[in-house]
Design an enzyme around this catalytic site. Sequence first.
Site, PDB file in Angstrom:
ATOM      1  N   LEU A  44      31.375  56.555 -19.933  1.00 59.05           N
ATOM      2  CA  LEU A  44      32.467  55.572 -19.883  1.00 59.05           C
ATOM      3  C   LEU A  44      33.270  55.689 -18.585  1.00 59.05           C
ATOM      4  CD1 LEU A  44      33.788  55.672 -23.569  1.00 59.05           C
ATOM      5  CD2 LEU A  44      32.040  54.216 -22.579  1.00 59.05           C
ATOM      6  N   SER A  45      32.742  56.441 -17.625  1.00 57.55           N
ATOM      7  CA  SER A  45      33.334  56.533 -16.286  1.00 57.55           C
ATOM      8  C   SER A  45      34.675  57.234 -16.227  1.00 57.55           C
ATOM      9  CB  SER A  45      33.520  55.141 -15.676  1.00 57.55           C
ATOM     10  OG  SER A  45      32.323  54.687 -15.195  1.00 57.55           O
TER      11      SER A  45
ATOM     12  N   SER B 263      35.084  59.838 -14.609  1.00 57.94           N
ATOM     13  CA  SER B 263      35.247  60.325 -13.228  1.00 57.94           C
ATOM     14  C   SER B 263      35.789  59.243 -12.302  1.00 57.94           C
ATOM     15  CB  SER B 263      33.958  60.906 -12.669  1.00 57.94           C
ATOM     16  OG  SER B 263      32.845  60.413 -13.302  1.00 57.94           O
TER      17      SER B 263
ATOM     18  N   ASP C  72      31.241  51.834 -11.006  1.00 58.94           N
ATOM     19  CA  ASP C  72      32.298  52.405 -11.848  1.00 58.94           C
ATOM     20  C   ASP C  72      33.658  52.338 -11.151  1.00 58.94           C
ATOM     21  OD1 ASP C  72      30.022  52.986 -13.220  1.00 58.94           O
ATOM     22  OD2 ASP C  72      30.104  55.160 -12.884  1.00 58.94           O
TER      23      ASP C  72
ATOM     24  N   TYR D 207      19.277  61.446 -12.791  1.00 62.96           N
ATOM     25  CA  TYR D 207      19.810  60.313 -12.005  1.00 62.96           C
ATOM     26  C   TYR D 207      19.279  60.391 -10.575  1.00 62.96           C
ATOM     27  CZ  TYR D 207      23.404  56.947 -10.468  1.00 62.96           C
ATOM     28  OH  TYR D 207      24.076  55.844  -9.962  1.00 62.96           O
TER      29      TYR D 207
HETATM   30  C1  GLA Z   1      26.423  55.825 -13.503  1.00 60.91           C
HETATM   31  C2  GLA Z   1      26.742  55.662 -12.018  1.00 60.91           C
HETATM   32  C3  GLA Z   1      26.804  54.168 -11.645  1.00 60.91           C
HETATM   33  C4  GLA Z   1      25.553  53.431 -12.121  1.00 60.91           C
HETATM   34  C5  GLA Z   1      25.256  53.746 -13.578  1.00 60.91           C
HETATM   35  C6  GLA Z   1      23.948  53.175 -14.052  1.00 60.91           C
HETATM   36  O1  GLA Z   1      27.469  55.329 -14.283  1.00 60.91           O
HETATM   37  O2  GLA Z   1      27.975  56.258 -11.723  1.00 60.91           O
HETATM   38  O3  GLA Z   1      26.982  54.047 -10.261  1.00 60.91           O
HETATM   39  O4  GLA Z   1      24.458  53.697 -11.288  1.00 60.91           O
HETATM   40  O5  GLA Z   1      25.219  55.137 -13.826  1.00 60.91           O
HETATM   41  O6  GLA Z   1      24.018  51.778 -14.085  1.00 60.91           O
END
Ligand code: GLA
Length: 422
Positions: A161-162, A164, A204, A253
């Site tokens: 959910l971001s 960071s 994000d 990732y």
């Molecule tokens: C994470 C990364 C984003 C994006 C997503 C996948 O959230 O921080 O930049 O690449 O994964 O869509």
Amino acid sequence: MTSPAVVWPEPAGRASRGLLELLDEDMSRRRRISIAPGRVNLLGGHTDYNDGFVLPVAVDRYVSCAFAEGVEHTEHTERTGPKGKALEFVSLDFGDRFMLDITDIDRYRESADAFERLTGGPKNRWRRYVAGVVIEMEAAGSSIPTGLGVIAGDVPLGSGLSSSAALEAAVYLALNNGGATPEAALLCQRAENRWVGVPCGVMDQFTSFMAEAGKALFLDCRDLTWRNIPLPAGTAVTVIDSGVQRELADGEYLKRRQEIETSLTILRKVTGPLESLRDLSPEVFEEVEDILPEPLRSRVQHVVDANARVREGVTRLVLEESEGFGELMVDCHLSLAHLYEVSTSELDLIVERSLTVDGVFGARLTGAGFGGCCVVFHREGCEGPLRERVEKGLESEFGRRPTVHHLHSADGAGVYPIEDQI
Ligand code: GLA
């Protein structure tokens, strides 16, 4: 004249109270508070670092930084020396604090040892985000104030959910009254890439800064043009946390990013110049796909389709076709699961069970994948059956209960004088 009252979310209240406690009775400082939201992505997935399209929504979970400018503690002077300029941060959630000397920022930037000493090694990860933002702000020519920042948040950690990006945006705005801009998003992305070592795209950070409540943010990650598209009336978003921490997220990732780079090198032999997968149309890909071995072919297929899906999704939203939009979300999930291979059995089950509930339009994993959350897009009012169906399903299959969050879309990050609190 008094300024209009602002009702603050919970982390903002907590951060500002924390700051007041640390400042004792001294109310005379210039104080402000930043509030930055997390996000879910409705369409687009692993498209941002391919110069592609994304369609996220900011949600009402936040990170806040309450900041008092120019505070000088005796303790600070003891640690920085009389010529030092102290900037201290306290994390209420991690029960940790650290102090930068602003006159030393060049040293943190140039010496890996100095940066490690400052941030205390990989364990205190939150410090790396904060210090990274400060270092990048200084490099970009911002004047960094001395002071004390107290940080609190309620974006679930490690759930996709971001949290960071919300932390980076909150720190940036607390230190700089310049406001939310696309450049600020790029700066925070750089901070995460360089100082945390996560090679994320810009989705994000951009969403945390630039989103609008009631709207999805349609972003072109190549030129950073964007439009906020209204969500159909009577729809809602529920986030379901599988409870599986994204342990593998960083390594996997990076692996996906490397697979894309390898694919581009191979593709260029037959397509000629290709800056990124954004330049590969579905038609051209169909002609040349056989040149790629698996899993590279599948990875590229996902990105090409996901970009097309975002554009189609924007049309569906504009036409208020929630069902058609939901179908695109499900296609996106299946593609992330089978072609990009970033889903888990728990996330797949959450999507599957959600779709059996009347009023659910679509569901998919959100964020990078490898665990974390699903986002469900549905008609308002079916929250109860949705929760019940998914809780039961996960409990009987995996013996664990998911955490269900009924969230609202939110405005992008802002900074306010602390006096506005009620
Ligand atoms: C994470 C990364 C984003 C994006 C997503 C996948 O959230 O921080 O930049 O690449 O994964 O869509």
